[in-house]
Design a protein around this motif. Structure first.
Motif, PDB file in Angstrom:
ATOM      1  N   GLY A 120      -5.907  17.888  22.714  1.00 17.49           N
ATOM      2  CA  GLY A 120      -4.553  18.344  23.017  1.00 17.49           C
ATOM      3  C   GLY A 120      -3.448  17.461  22.491  1.00 17.49           C
ATOM      4  O   GLY A 120      -2.274  17.717  22.765  1.00 17.49           O
ATOM      5  N   LYS A 121      -3.769  16.443  21.712  1.00 19.17           N
ATOM      6  CA  LYS A 121      -2.757  15.491  21.244  1.00 19.17           C
ATOM      7  C   LYS A 121      -2.157  15.958  19.917  1.00 19.17           C
ATOM      8  O   LYS A 121      -2.877  16.296  18.981  1.00 19.17           O
ATOM      9  CB  LYS A 121      -3.392  14.111  21.078  1.00 19.17           C
ATOM     10  N   PRO A 122      -0.818  15.958  19.778  1.00 12.03           N
ATOM     11  CA  PRO A 122      -0.194  16.348  18.508  1.00 12.03           C
ATOM     12  C   PRO A 122      -0.482  15.310  17.428  1.00 12.03           C
ATOM     13  O   PRO A 122      -0.332  14.103  17.656  1.00 12.03           O
ATOM     14  CB  PRO A 122       1.301  16.390  18.844  1.00 12.03           C
ATOM     15  N   VAL A 123      -0.877  15.783  16.244  1.00 10.08           N
ATOM     16  CA  VAL A 123      -1.231  14.890  15.137  1.00 10.08           C
ATOM     17  C   VAL A 123      -0.627  15.406  13.842  1.00 10.08           C
ATOM     18  O   VAL A 123      -0.738  16.593  13.524  1.00 10.08           O
ATOM     19  CB  VAL A 123      -2.768  14.769  14.979  1.00 10.08           C
ATOM     20  N   LEU A 124      -0.008  14.506  13.089  1.00  6.23           N
ATOM     21  CA  LEU A 124       0.486  14.802  11.746  1.00  6.23           C
ATOM     22  C   LEU A 124      -0.465  14.117  10.773  1.00  6.23           C
ATOM     23  O   LEU A 124      -0.649  12.905  10.825  1.00  6.23           O
ATOM     24  CB  LEU A 124       1.908  14.264  11.586  1.00  6.23           C
ATOM     25  N   VAL A 125      -1.071  14.887   9.870  1.00  3.90           N
ATOM     26  CA  VAL A 125      -2.028  14.323   8.914  1.00  3.90           C
ATOM     27  C   VAL A 125      -1.372  14.179   7.548  1.00  3.90           C
ATOM     28  O   VAL A 125      -0.585  15.023   7.122  1.00  3.90           O
ATOM     29  CB  VAL A 125      -3.313  15.173   8.821  1.00  3.90           C
ATOM     30  N   ALA A 126      -1.726  13.070   6.864  1.00  5.58           N
ATOM     31  CA  ALA A 126      -1.152  12.808   5.547  1.00  5.58           C
ATOM     32  C   ALA A 126      -2.140  11.998   4.725  1.00  5.58           C
ATOM     33  O   ALA A 126      -3.047  11.354   5.267  1.00  5.58           O
ATOM     34  CB  ALA A 126       0.174  12.053   5.681  1.00  5.58           C
ATOM     35  N   ALA A 127      -1.959  12.044   3.402  1.00  4.11           N
ATOM     36  CA  ALA A 127      -2.858  11.320   2.515  1.00  4.11           C
ATOM     37  C   ALA A 127      -2.127  10.942   1.240  1.00  4.11           C
ATOM     38  O   ALA A 127      -1.114  11.546   0.875  1.00  4.11           O
ATOM     39  CB  ALA A 127      -4.093  12.163   2.187  1.00  4.11           C
ATOM     40  N   THR A 128      -2.664   9.932   0.560  1.00  7.81           N
ATOM     41  CA  THR A 128      -2.138   9.503  -0.736  1.00  7.81           C
ATOM     42  C   THR A 128      -3.270   9.492  -1.752  1.00  7.81           C
ATOM     43  O   THR A 128      -4.436   9.288  -1.396  1.00  7.81           O
ATOM     44  CB  THR A 128      -1.524   8.092  -0.654  1.00  7.81           C
ATOM     45  N   GLY A 129      -2.911   9.712  -3.007  1.00 13.54           N
ATOM     46  CA  GLY A 129      -3.922   9.716  -4.057  1.00 13.54           C
ATOM     47  C   GLY A 129      -3.278   9.575  -5.419  1.00 13.54           C
ATOM     48  O   GLY A 129      -2.055   9.684  -5.564  1.00 13.54           O
ATOM     49  N   ALA A 188      -1.356   7.478  23.238  1.00 12.71           N
ATOM     50  CA  ALA A 188      -0.203   7.954  22.468  1.00 12.71           C
ATOM     51  C   ALA A 188       0.162   9.381  22.843  1.00 12.71           C
ATOM     52  O   ALA A 188      -0.695  10.200  23.191  1.00 12.71           O
ATOM     53  CB  ALA A 188      -0.501   7.866  20.977  1.00 12.71           C
ATOM     54  N   ASP A 189       1.457   9.679  22.739  1.00 20.35           N
ATOM     55  CA  ASP A 189       1.931  11.051  22.929  1.00 20.35           C
ATOM     56  C   ASP A 189       1.873  11.840  21.638  1.00 20.35           C
ATOM     57  O   ASP A 189       1.936  13.073  21.648  1.00 20.35           O
ATOM     58  CB  ASP A 189       3.366  11.035  23.470  1.00 20.35           C
ATOM     59  N   GLY A 190       1.771  11.145  20.520  1.00 18.32           N
ATOM     60  CA  GLY A 190       1.664  11.801  19.221  1.00 18.32           C
ATOM     61  C   GLY A 190       1.150  10.807  18.193  1.00 18.32           C
ATOM     62  O   GLY A 190       1.309   9.591  18.357  1.00 18.32           O
ATOM     63  N   LEU A 191       0.524  11.307  17.137  1.00 19.86           N
ATOM     64  CA  LEU A 191      -0.059  10.457  16.109  1.00 19.86           C
ATOM     65  C   LEU A 191       0.405  10.866  14.715  1.00 19.86           C
ATOM     66  O   LEU A 191       0.578  12.054  14.438  1.00 19.86           O
ATOM     67  CB  LEU A 191      -1.595  10.538  16.125  1.00 19.86           C
ATOM     68  N   VAL A 192       0.584   9.870  13.859  1.00 23.65           N
ATOM     69  CA  VAL A 192       0.707  10.069  12.426  1.00 23.65           C
ATOM     70  C   VAL A 192      -0.479   9.347  11.808  1.00 23.65           C
ATOM     71  O   VAL A 192      -0.648   8.136  12.017  1.00 23.65           O
ATOM     72  CB  VAL A 192       2.027   9.501  11.869  1.00 23.65           C
ATOM     73  N   VAL A 193      -1.337  10.064  11.084  1.00 18.42           N
ATOM     74  CA  VAL A 193      -2.536   9.447  10.509  1.00 18.42           C
ATOM     75  C   VAL A 193      -2.502   9.631   9.003  1.00 18.42           C
ATOM     76  O   VAL A 193      -2.305  10.734   8.495  1.00 18.42           O
ATOM     77  CB  VAL A 193      -3.817  10.047  11.120  1.00 18.42           C
ATOM     78  N   VAL A 194      -2.700   8.519   8.268  1.00 21.95           N
ATOM     79  CA  VAL A 194      -2.572   8.546   6.811  1.00 21.95           C
ATOM     80  C   VAL A 194      -3.761   7.818   6.186  1.00 21.95           C
ATOM     81  O   VAL A 194      -4.090   6.702   6.602  1.00 21.95           O
ATOM     82  CB  VAL A 194      -1.263   7.887   6.341  1.00 21.95           C
ATOM     83  N   THR A 195      -4.391   8.439   5.196  1.00 23.41           N
ATOM     84  CA  THR A 195      -5.528   7.836   4.512  1.00 23.41           C
ATOM     85  C   THR A 195      -5.361   7.935   3.007  1.00 23.41           C
ATOM     86  O   THR A 195      -4.771   8.904   2.514  1.00 23.41           O
ATOM     87  CB  THR A 195      -6.847   8.528   4.919  1.00 23.41           C
ATOM     88  N   PRO A 196      -5.880   6.970   2.264  1.00 27.40           N
ATOM     89  CA  PRO A 196      -6.005   7.171   0.818  1.00 27.40           C
ATOM     90  C   PRO A 196      -7.189   8.091   0.544  1.00 27.40           C
ATOM     91  O   PRO A 196      -8.099   8.207   1.377  1.00 27.40           O
ATOM     92  CB  PRO A 196      -6.284   5.750   0.301  1.00 27.40           C
ATOM     93  N   VAL A 197      -7.173   8.750  -0.592  1.00 26.99           N
ATOM     94  CA  VAL A 197      -8.273   9.639  -0.965  1.00 26.99           C
ATOM     95  C   VAL A 197      -9.344   8.838  -1.691  1.00 26.99           C
ATOM     96  O   VAL A 197      -9.068   8.181  -2.694  1.00 26.99           O
ATOM     97  CB  VAL A 197      -7.771  10.791  -1.850  1.00 26.99           C
ATOM     98  N   SER A 253       0.827  -1.194   0.000  1.00 28.32           N
ATOM     99  CA  SER A 253       0.000   0.000   0.000  1.00 28.32           C
ATOM    100  C   SER A 253       0.862   1.245   0.000  1.00 28.32           C
ATOM    101  O   SER A 253       1.787   1.370   0.812  1.00 28.32           O
ATOM    102  CB  SER A 253      -0.905  -0.013   1.235  1.00 28.32           C
ATOM    103  N   SER A 254       0.560   2.188  -0.911  1.00 27.42           N
ATOM    104  CA  SER A 254       1.298   3.452  -0.903  1.00 27.42           C
ATOM    105  C   SER A 254       0.979   4.242   0.368  1.00 27.42           C
ATOM    106  O   SER A 254       1.819   5.012   0.854  1.00 27.42           O
ATOM    107  CB  SER A 254       0.947   4.276  -2.152  1.00 27.42           C
ATOM    108  N   THR A 255      -0.221   4.056   0.911  1.00 26.56           N
ATOM    109  CA  THR A 255      -0.583   4.724   2.165  1.00 26.56           C
ATOM    110  C   THR A 255       0.301   4.228   3.297  1.00 26.56           C
ATOM    111  O   THR A 255       0.812   5.019   4.097  1.00 26.56           O
ATOM    112  CB  THR A 255      -2.067   4.474   2.478  1.00 26.56           C
ATOM    113  N   ARG A 256       0.496   2.920   3.383  1.00 25.16           N
ATOM    114  CA  ARG A 256       1.370   2.365   4.415  1.00 25.16           C
ATOM    115  C   ARG A 256       2.823   2.787   4.174  1.00 25.16           C
ATOM    116  O   ARG A 256       3.563   3.062   5.117  1.00 25.16           O
ATOM    117  CB  ARG A 256       1.250   0.842   4.444  1.00 25.16           C
ATOM    118  N   LEU A 257       3.224   2.860   2.920  1.00 24.42           N
ATOM    119  CA  LEU A 257       4.585   3.298   2.604  1.00 24.42           C
ATOM    120  C   LEU A 257       4.814   4.720   3.098  1.00 24.42           C
ATOM    121  O   LEU A 257       5.848   5.012   3.722  1.00 24.42           O
ATOM    122  CB  LEU A 257       4.834   3.221   1.099  1.00 24.42           C
ATOM    123  N   LEU A 258       3.865   5.618   2.850  1.00 25.53           N
ATOM    124  CA  LEU A 258       3.998   6.988   3.332  1.00 25.53           C
ATOM    125  C   LEU A 258       3.992   7.020   4.858  1.00 25.53           C
ATOM    126  O   LEU A 258       4.772   7.761   5.476  1.00 25.53           O
ATOM    127  CB  LEU A 258       2.867   7.851   2.777  1.00 25.53           C
TER     128      LEU A 258
END
Length: 220
Positions: free
Chosen positions: A108-117, A76-85, A14-19
Motif C-alpha cells: 500500500g505504499k506509494p512508490v515512484l520508480v526511475a532509472a538511468t542508462g 516512509a509515507d512514500g518512496l522514490v527508487v532509482v537504479t542504473p540499468v 552518479s547520474s542515478t543519484r542526480l536523478l
C-alpha cells in the motif's frame, strides 16, 4: 510526512543519484505548493550498504546501517527508487536491498520508480522489470515512471516527466494522509448531522434511509 529516496548508483558522482535528487526536489516543491505538506526527506545510498546486504544473505542479520535503512523504508509515507540499468534490468544491488526487506513492508505504499542508462533503448526496464517488482511487493506505483538516458540531461522532456511523476506521488501521499484523519463522530439514531430529525437508521456515522422512503421522496 516522510519521503525516503533509495539510490542504487555506484559511481561518485552518479547520474542515478542526480536523478534521485531532482525527483526528491520536485516532490518537495509539489508537496509544499499543491497540498501544503511538509516533507522529511531521507536518502538511502545502497552503495554504502553493499557489504552489509551481502552479509545479511549469509547470516540472516542486518548490520546497523542496513537495519536503519530498512526501518526508514518501512516507515516512509512514500518512496522514490532509482537504479542504473545493468544487463537490461535493475542492478543486482538494487534487487538485493528489496530482497532483504520484510515482505509486507511496502504494501500500500506509494512508490515512484526511475532509472538511468546510457541509451534510450533501455527505457523499457521501467515497465518490464521495475513496475512488476513493486507490484509483486504490493506497493502503489505512480503512473509516470522516469527514465534518463545520457542524452536526456539538459534536453527537453526530462524535466516535464520529473514534475509529472512528482505530482502523482504527492497526490498519493496526500490521499494517504487524508485517510489517517480521525473518523467523524457518530450521529445519534434518528438525528441528521445538522441536528434535525431524520427518517432512517444510523449506521457507522451515516443515516441509512430505506429505499421505499427514497422513492416516496422522489414522487413528491
Amino acid at each position: 510526512m516522510k519521503l525516503v529516496v533509495v539510490s542504487a548508483g555506484l559511481s561518485v558522482p552518479s547520474s542515478t543519484r542526480l536523478l534521485a535528487d531532482r525527483l526528491a526536489a520536485a516532490v518537495g516543491r509539489k508537496a509544499d505548493a499543491d497540498v501544503d505538506l511538509e516533507l522529511d526527506v531521507q536518502v538511502v545510498e545502497l552503495r554504502e550498504l553493499a557489504v552489509e546486504i551481502a552479509h545479511h544473505f549469509t547470516n540472516g542479520f542486518p548490520g546497523r546501517k542496513l537495519a536503519d535503512a530498512l526501518d526508514a523504508v518501512t516507515r516512509a509515507d512514500g518512496l522514490v527508487v532509482v537504479t542504473p540499468v545493468f544487463s537490461a534490468s535493475y542492478s543486482g544491488l538494487f534487487k538485493s536491498f528489496f530482497d532483504v526487506l520484510e515482505k509486507d513492508a511496502l504494501a500500500g505504499k506509494p512508490v515512484l520508480v526511475a532509472a538511468t542508462g546510457g541509451s534510450a533503448r533501455h527505457s523499457l526496464v521501467l515497465e518490464h522489470a521495475m513496475r512488476p517488482l513493486f507490484a509483486y511487493l504490493r506497493a502503489v506505483v505512480v503512473p509516470t515512471a522516469v527514465y534518463a538516458a545520457s542524452e536526456d540531461w539538459g534536453a527537453e522532456g526530462l524535466p516535464e516527466r520529473i514534475e509529472r511523476a512528482a505530482g502523482e506521488l504527492v497526490a498519493l501521499m496526500a490521499g494517504l494522509s487524508a485517510a489517517r484523519l480521525p473518523a467523524p463522530r457518530p450521529v445519534p439514531d434518528g438525528v441528521e448531522a445538522d441536528g434535525s430529525e431524520a427518517d432512517g437508521v444510523e449506521s457507522g456515522g451515516f443515516v441509512v434511509v430505506p429505499f421505499e422512503q427514497q422513492l416516496d421522496a422522489l414522487r413528491r
